[in-house]
Design a protein around this motif. Structure first.
Motif, PDB file in Angstrom:
ATOM      1  N   ARG A  65       3.751   3.526 -10.883  1.00 48.30           N
ATOM      2  CA  ARG A  65       3.509   4.588  -9.915  1.00 48.30           C
ATOM      3  C   ARG A  65       2.136   4.393  -9.291  1.00 48.30           C
ATOM      4  NH1 ARG A  65       5.988  10.439 -11.881  1.00 48.30           N
ATOM      5  NH2 ARG A  65       8.102  10.049 -11.072  1.00 48.30           N
ATOM      6  N   VAL A  66       2.119   4.512  -7.970  1.00 46.12           N
ATOM      7  CA  VAL A  66       0.897   4.259  -7.214  1.00 46.12           C
ATOM      8  C   VAL A  66       0.587   5.470  -6.344  1.00 46.12           C
ATOM      9  CG1 VAL A  66      -0.268   2.718  -5.586  1.00 46.12           C
ATOM     10  CG2 VAL A  66       1.474   1.805  -7.145  1.00 46.12           C
ATOM     11  N   THR A  67      -0.641   5.880  -6.353  1.00 43.37           N
ATOM     12  CA  THR A  67      -1.143   6.882  -5.415  1.00 43.37           C
ATOM     13  C   THR A  67      -2.127   6.184  -4.494  1.00 43.37           C
ATOM     14  OG1 THR A  67      -0.893   8.701  -6.997  1.00 43.37           O
ATOM     15  CG2 THR A  67      -2.400   9.058  -5.153  1.00 43.37           C
ATOM     16  N   PHE A  68      -1.866   6.218  -3.198  1.00 42.08           N
ATOM     17  CA  PHE A  68      -2.775   5.532  -2.285  1.00 42.08           C
ATOM     18  C   PHE A  68      -3.169   6.458  -1.138  1.00 42.08           C
ATOM     19  CE2 PHE A  68       1.561   4.438  -1.081  1.00 42.08           C
ATOM     20  CZ  PHE A  68       1.588   4.646   0.286  1.00 42.08           C
ATOM     21  N   CYS A  69      -4.356   6.196  -0.619  1.00 44.55           N
ATOM     22  CA  CYS A  69      -4.923   7.008   0.451  1.00 44.55           C
ATOM     23  C   CYS A  69      -5.379   6.104   1.584  1.00 44.55           C
ATOM     24  CB  CYS A  69      -6.117   7.826  -0.047  1.00 44.55           C
ATOM     25  SG  CYS A  69      -5.708   9.005  -1.355  1.00 44.55           S
ATOM     26  N   VAL A  70      -5.245   6.604   2.779  1.00 51.14           N
ATOM     27  CA  VAL A  70      -5.696   5.890   3.970  1.00 51.14           C
ATOM     28  C   VAL A  70      -6.684   6.776   4.704  1.00 51.14           C
ATOM     29  CG1 VAL A  70      -5.023   4.832   6.152  1.00 51.14           C
ATOM     30  CG2 VAL A  70      -3.507   4.660   4.169  1.00 51.14           C
ATOM     31  N   GLY A  71      -7.867   6.247   4.944  1.00 48.14           N
ATOM     32  CA  GLY A  71      -8.896   6.974   5.680  1.00 48.14           C
ATOM     33  C   GLY A  71      -9.217   6.277   6.987  1.00 48.14           C
ATOM     34  N   LEU A  72      -9.236   7.035   8.062  1.00 47.16           N
ATOM     35  CA  LEU A  72      -9.518   6.488   9.385  1.00 47.16           C
ATOM     36  C   LEU A  72     -10.829   7.062   9.905  1.00 47.16           C
ATOM     37  CD1 LEU A  72      -5.991   6.759  11.065  1.00 47.16           C
ATOM     38  CD2 LEU A  72      -6.974   4.824   9.837  1.00 47.16           C
ATOM     39  N   THR A 163     -10.096   2.643   5.640  1.00 48.80           N
ATOM     40  CA  THR A 163     -10.217   2.452   4.197  1.00 48.80           C
ATOM     41  C   THR A 163      -8.852   2.655   3.558  1.00 48.80           C
ATOM     42  OG1 THR A 163     -12.504   3.214   4.161  1.00 48.80           O
ATOM     43  CG2 THR A 163     -11.300   3.292   2.087  1.00 48.80           C
ATOM     44  N   PHE A 164      -8.475   1.721   2.727  1.00 48.10           N
ATOM     45  CA  PHE A 164      -7.218   1.817   1.983  1.00 48.10           C
ATOM     46  C   PHE A 164      -7.573   1.779   0.503  1.00 48.10           C
ATOM     47  CE2 PHE A 164      -3.621  -0.718   0.079  1.00 48.10           C
ATOM     48  CZ  PHE A 164      -2.759   0.354  -0.021  1.00 48.10           C
ATOM     49  N   GLN A 165      -7.350   2.864  -0.167  1.00 49.00           N
ATOM     50  CA  GLN A 165      -7.726   2.960  -1.577  1.00 49.00           C
ATOM     51  C   GLN A 165      -6.514   3.409  -2.385  1.00 49.00           C
ATOM     52  OE1 GLN A 165     -11.746   4.230  -2.516  1.00 49.00           O
ATOM     53  NE2 GLN A 165     -10.936   5.715  -3.969  1.00 49.00           N
ATOM     54  N   TYR A 166      -6.341   2.806  -3.553  1.00 51.37           N
ATOM     55  CA  TYR A 166      -5.182   3.195  -4.349  1.00 51.37           C
ATOM     56  C   TYR A 166      -5.502   3.127  -5.840  1.00 51.37           C
ATOM     57  CZ  TYR A 166      -4.371  -1.893  -4.789  1.00 51.37           C
ATOM     58  OH  TYR A 166      -4.500  -3.231  -5.024  1.00 51.37           O
ATOM     59  N   ALA A 167      -4.817   3.962  -6.576  1.00 48.27           N
ATOM     60  CA  ALA A 167      -4.874   3.974  -8.037  1.00 48.27           C
ATOM     61  C   ALA A 167      -3.442   3.854  -8.537  1.00 48.27           C
ATOM     62  CB  ALA A 167      -5.510   5.250  -8.554  1.00 48.27           C
ATOM     63  N   TYR A 168      -3.270   3.204  -9.687  1.00 47.36           N
ATOM     64  CA  TYR A 168      -1.912   2.987 -10.189  1.00 47.36           C
ATOM     65  C   TYR A 168      -1.863   3.221 -11.687  1.00 47.36           C
ATOM     66  CZ  TYR A 168      -3.911  -1.525 -11.550  1.00 47.36           C
ATOM     67  OH  TYR A 168      -4.710  -2.493 -12.091  1.00 47.36           O
ATOM     68  N   ASN A 169      -0.700   3.563 -12.151  1.00 49.44           N
ATOM     69  CA  ASN A 169      -0.402   3.634 -13.576  1.00 49.44           C
ATOM     70  C   ASN A 169       0.698   2.631 -13.867  1.00 49.44           C
ATOM     71  OD1 ASN A 169      -2.225   5.527 -14.490  1.00 49.44           O
ATOM     72  ND2 ASN A 169      -0.895   7.260 -13.978  1.00 49.44           N
ATOM     73  N   GLU A 170       0.396   1.724 -14.777  1.00 48.37           N
ATOM     74  CA  GLU A 170       1.293   0.609 -15.104  1.00 48.37           C
ATOM     75  C   GLU A 170       1.568   0.663 -16.608  1.00 48.37           C
ATOM     76  OE1 GLU A 170       0.053  -3.755 -15.827  1.00 48.37           O
ATOM     77  OE2 GLU A 170       0.160  -3.493 -13.658  1.00 48.37           O
ATOM     78  N   PRO A 171       2.667   1.272 -17.013  1.00 49.44           N
ATOM     79  CA  PRO A 171       2.911   1.476 -18.447  1.00 49.44           C
ATOM     80  C   PRO A 171       3.624   0.291 -19.100  1.00 49.44           C
ATOM     81  CG  PRO A 171       4.650   2.490 -17.212  1.00 49.44           C
ATOM     82  CD  PRO A 171       3.717   1.864 -16.192  1.00 49.44           C
TER      83      PRO A 171
END
Length: 339
Positions: A65-72, A163-171
Motif C-alpha cells: 500500500r502506497v500513499t503518495f502526494c503531488v505538490g505543484l 514535488t512527488f513524495q510517497y510513503a509505503y507499507n510493504e509487509p
C-alpha cells in the motif's frame, strides 16, 4: 529436548529459503496541461499522468500500500498560487489560470503538506506475490482559464517543478494499513516501510492569436467646389480599430471602385459619369501614397488592447475644365487589415 531442537532447526532453514524483501519504488510521468488557443472565454482542460510503483519479492503473498502526494508550486510564469497561477509570454505579459485536484474545480493544487492550499494526496494498493509485483494509477489535473482577461498575443507557458513524495507499507504477509500521510519517517506497521521524495515537471501553456476588431470608419468629405478645381483640396478621415495587445497589423487601402486602368483613384458621378482624380496618403505632407501592398504601401502598427486611430490624408488635385462636370462625386475604398 532432541525433538524440540529438530523443530527449531526446520523453521530456521525454512526462513533462509524465502526470497528477500526489497524496497518499493515509484515513478511518474511529466504531463503537459494545454489550454490550446484562448481568447476572452472560459476554457477548462485536463491532463493526466501515470504513477507506477513496483515492489520486489517479499516472503509470502502480500499487498503493498502506497500513499503518495503531488505538490505543484507557482511555476515559472509567476510567483503566486492563489488566487491564480499565471503563465507568461516572451514579453513578460501574463495570463491567469489555475490547477485543481477535483473535477468541480474547487480544490486548488497546493505545493506542500504545510502550505495553504496543500498538496493533493492519493492512495494505491497492489498485490505482491513471491516474485514481486507492481501497480499503476492515474492522477488527473483539472485546469481552468478564466474569462474576461486582458489579452496579449503570444504563447504563454509556465513550468512547475512538482514535488512527488510517497510513503509505503510493504509487509511480509497480508495487507497493511495505508501510511497515514506522505511525510511519515518511520515504519507504521511491522514490516518494511519507507519515505521517498522525487520531482517531476508539469508544463502549462496557452496561445493567444493576434486579432483585431471593432472597426470604425468615417467618410472623407472634400466639400463643394464651384466649377474647375483650381487648387489642392486637402481633407482627412480617421480609421479606428481595436487589436489584441502586441498584435502586429498592417492596414491597406485599395484603389477604390472607380480606379482607371493604371490603378489611379477616381471619384465618379453616378455609375458611368465624369470622374475627378484624388489620392489617399499615409502622411500629412501627402508624399507617401497609401496602398494595399503588404510591407510596401500599407501602414503597419501594433495593437495595445485599446482603440487606436489612424489618420488618412486625402487630396483632390487641380483639374481642367474639360474633365469637370457638375454633380456629386463619390468613391468607395475597401480597408484591408492583415494581422
Amino acid at each position: 529436548m532432541i525433538r524440540l531442537l529438530g523443530v527449531l532447526m526446520a523453521l530456521w532453514l525454512g526462513l533462509q529459503a524465502l526470497p528477500a524483501r526489497a524496497a518499493t519504488s515509484c515513478s511518474l510521468t511529466s504531463p503537459t496541461l494545454s489550454f490550446g488557443t484562448v481568447s476572452n472565454g472560459l476554457v477548462d482542460t485536463i491532463t493526466t499522468f501515470n504513477i507506477n510503483c513496483s515492489t520486489g519479492a517479499v516472503a509470502l503473498l502480500a499487498n503493498a500500500r502506497v500513499t503518495f502526494c503531488v505538490g505543484l508550486p507557482a511555476g515559472t510564469g509567476g510567483t503566486t498560487i492563489t488566487p491564480s497561477r499565471t503563465f507568461a509570454n516572451s514579453f513578460g505579459d501574463r495570463l491567469n489560470y489555475q490547477i485543481y485536484s477535483d473535477a468541480a474545480r474547487t480544490s486548488v493544487f497546493g505545493s506542500g503538506s504545510a502550505s495553504s492550499p496543500a498538496w493533493a494526496m492519493y492512495q494505491m494498493q497492489y498485490p505482491v506475490p513471491v516474485l514481486g509485483g507492481s501497480g499503476s494509477g492515474t492522477v488527473t489535473l483539472y485546469g481552468r482559464y478564466p474569462a474576461s482577461q486582458l489579452l496579449s498575443a503570444g504563447t504563454f507557458t509556465s513550468t512547475l517543478a512538482a514535488t512527488f513524495q510517497y510513503a509505503y507499507n510493504e509487509p511480509i504477509l497480508g495487507t497493511p494499513p495505508y501510511p497515514a500521510n506522505c511525510t511519515v519517517g518511520s515504519p507504521t506497521v511491522t514490516g518494511n516501510s519507507g519515505l521517498i521524495t522525487a520531482t517531476m515537471s508539469v508544463i502549462a501553456n496557452a496561445t493567444v492569436n493576434p486579432s483585431c476588431g471593432t472597426y470604425v470608419t468615417e467618410p472623407m468629405n472634400f466639400g463643394s467646389s464651384t466649377g474647375t478645381v483650381l487648387a489642392n483640396i486637402d481633407r482627412t478621415a480617421v480609421f479606428s480599430l481595436t487589436c489584441v495587445n502586441r498584435s502586429a497589423f498592417q492596414i491597406g487601402l485599395d484603389n477604390g471602385s472607380n480606379a482607371d486602368g493604371a490603378g489611379n483613384r477616381r471619384m465618379r458621378v453616378g455609375s458611368t459619369g465624369a470622374t475627378v482624380p484624388y489620392e489617399l496618403y499615409q502622411n500629412a505632407a501627402r508624399t507617401l501614397r497609401w496602398g494595399n501592398v503588404l510591407n510596401s504601401s500599407t501602414v503597419p502598427g501594433t495593437g495595445n488592447g485599446s482603440a487606436q486611430s489612424l489618420t488618412i490624408y486625402g487630396r483632390v488635385a487641380p483639374t481642367s475644365a474639360a474633365t469637370t462636370s457638375p454633380g456629386v462625386y463619390t468613391d468607395t475604398v475597401t480597408v484591408t487589415i492583415t494581422y
